[in-house]
Design a protein around this motif. Sequence first.
Motif, short mmCIF file in Angstrom:
data_model
loop_
_atom_site.label_atom_id
_atom_site.label_comp_id
_atom_site.label_asym_id
_atom_site.label_seq_id
_atom_site.Cartn_x
_atom_site.Cartn_y
_atom_site.Cartn_z
N ARG A 194 0.83 -1.47 -0.38
CA ARG A 194 -0.05 -0.28 -0.12
C ARG A 194 1.04 0.91 -0.08
O ARG A 194 2.00 1.54 -0.21
CB ARG A 194 -1.18 0.29 1.21
CG ARG A 194 -1.26 -1.66 1.17
CD ARG A 194 -2.88 -1.43 2.15
NE ARG A 194 -3.68 -2.11 1.79
CZ ARG A 194 -4.70 -2.21 1.08
NH1 ARG A 194 -5.12 -1.33 0.39
NH2 ARG A 194 -5.91 -3.05 1.34
N PHE A 198 -1.08 8.24 0.03
CA PHE A 198 -2.21 8.83 0.32
C PHE A 198 -3.12 7.78 1.33
O PHE A 198 -2.60 7.15 2.48
CB PHE A 198 -2.96 7.85 -0.88
CG PHE A 198 -2.02 8.43 -2.30
CD1 PHE A 198 -2.95 9.83 -3.37
CD2 PHE A 198 -1.56 7.71 -3.06
CE1 PHE A 198 -2.21 9.54 -4.45
CE2 PHE A 198 -0.84 7.73 -3.97
CZ PHE A 198 -1.49 9.25 -4.78
N ALA A 200 -5.83 6.80 2.26
CA ALA A 200 -6.78 5.63 2.02
C ALA A 200 -6.21 4.43 1.82
O ALA A 200 -6.05 3.52 1.87
CB ALA A 200 -7.29 5.70 0.85
N THR A 202 -3.89 3.15 -0.36
CA THR A 202 -4.44 2.84 -1.66
C THR A 202 -3.35 1.70 -1.97
O THR A 202 -1.44 1.33 -1.76
CB THR A 202 -3.87 3.57 -2.77
OG1 THR A 202 -5.01 4.70 -2.35
CG2 THR A 202 -4.51 3.35 -3.83
N GLU A 203 -3.84 0.75 -1.74
CA GLU A 203 -3.06 -0.50 -2.83
C GLU A 203 -2.64 -0.59 -3.69
O GLU A 203 -3.74 -0.14 -5.17
CB GLU A 203 -3.93 -1.88 -2.51
CG GLU A 203 -3.13 -2.93 -3.19
CD GLU A 203 -4.43 -4.45 -2.83
OE1 GLU A 203 -3.47 -5.25 -4.31
OE2 GLU A 203 -4.61 -5.09 -2.17
N ILE A 204 -1.10 -0.21 -3.59
CA ILE A 204 -0.11 -0.32 -5.81
C ILE A 204 -0.43 -1.29 -6.16
O ILE A 204 0.99 -1.29 -7.88
CB ILE A 204 0.36 0.73 -5.28
CG1 ILE A 204 1.39 0.14 -4.30
CG2 ILE A 204 -0.30 1.68 -5.31
CD1 ILE A 204 1.93 1.36 -4.76
#
Length: 291
Positions: A194, A198, A200, A202-204
Amino acid sequence: MQRAQRRGRAMGSDLHVIVWACGDAAERLADLAVLRVELLESCWSRFRPDSELNRLNARAGRGAIVVSDDLHRLVASCAQACVWSGGDVDATVLGAMLSLGYDRDFAAVAMSLPVAAAPVPAPGMSDVLIGERTVALPEGVGLDPGGIGKGLAGDVVTEEIYAAGAGAVLVGIGGDVVTRGVPPDARSWRVSMRDDRFDAATEIRMLELTPRRCAVATSSTLRRCWAGRHHVVHPRTGLPSRSDTAQATVLADCGWRAEAAATVGLIRGSASTDWLADRGCTPYLLGGRCG
């Protein structure tokens, strides 16, 4: 095989344990893994007044003392990480951390007001004497293993639970995940990466952990921040590190090395990519804050 899972808190982070084993052994080994992590924390934590690590630090300058196998392995791993990282990972940063105000559990530190901090460079691990069963700290030197403790705890617990009969085991402590074996329904463990830049998270990317690359660690200058500072201290300056990298995630062959490599990634920034790759690690480095 049966699957057992446990979640909780350990070492100031979220704890996640997964064990695959035959029959009722999965539940028993999962409970044992959680207990073993707790025993390691009680030995290694600098935030527990009665920990063995704090007793060792209190005896700095008073000669060698006999230590437990767990503490001996921690100190030896810290020394190994210091050599391996070229001095970028140095457990003798305790004085620097205290000077910067990180002298309590982070939940309390985060609420504190800014204080003036004089830089306290790390004295270095070279004068820490490690015998067969003993450790001697020079006068004025204290150890703060930092993330090495989380990575090594993953190494210790997965080794022991796997040896006790598990077919596959995963131990995740915060951003450090260590595995042994692979689940019976897959060829690898899959771990989400992640982005701390960010809100949140975010999973990347989805990372695969295999027997050869069985550990991953993530370290970030965007977490554990207080009073305009963060927890990754450059041992040569005694101040929070500054580079072009805000988050480092590294795959490696063991937990302590993955953790050490992530710290190198933050301290050296993008210039560390080839250095880490040459040493068998797979780094994923993210630049400055976004959003």
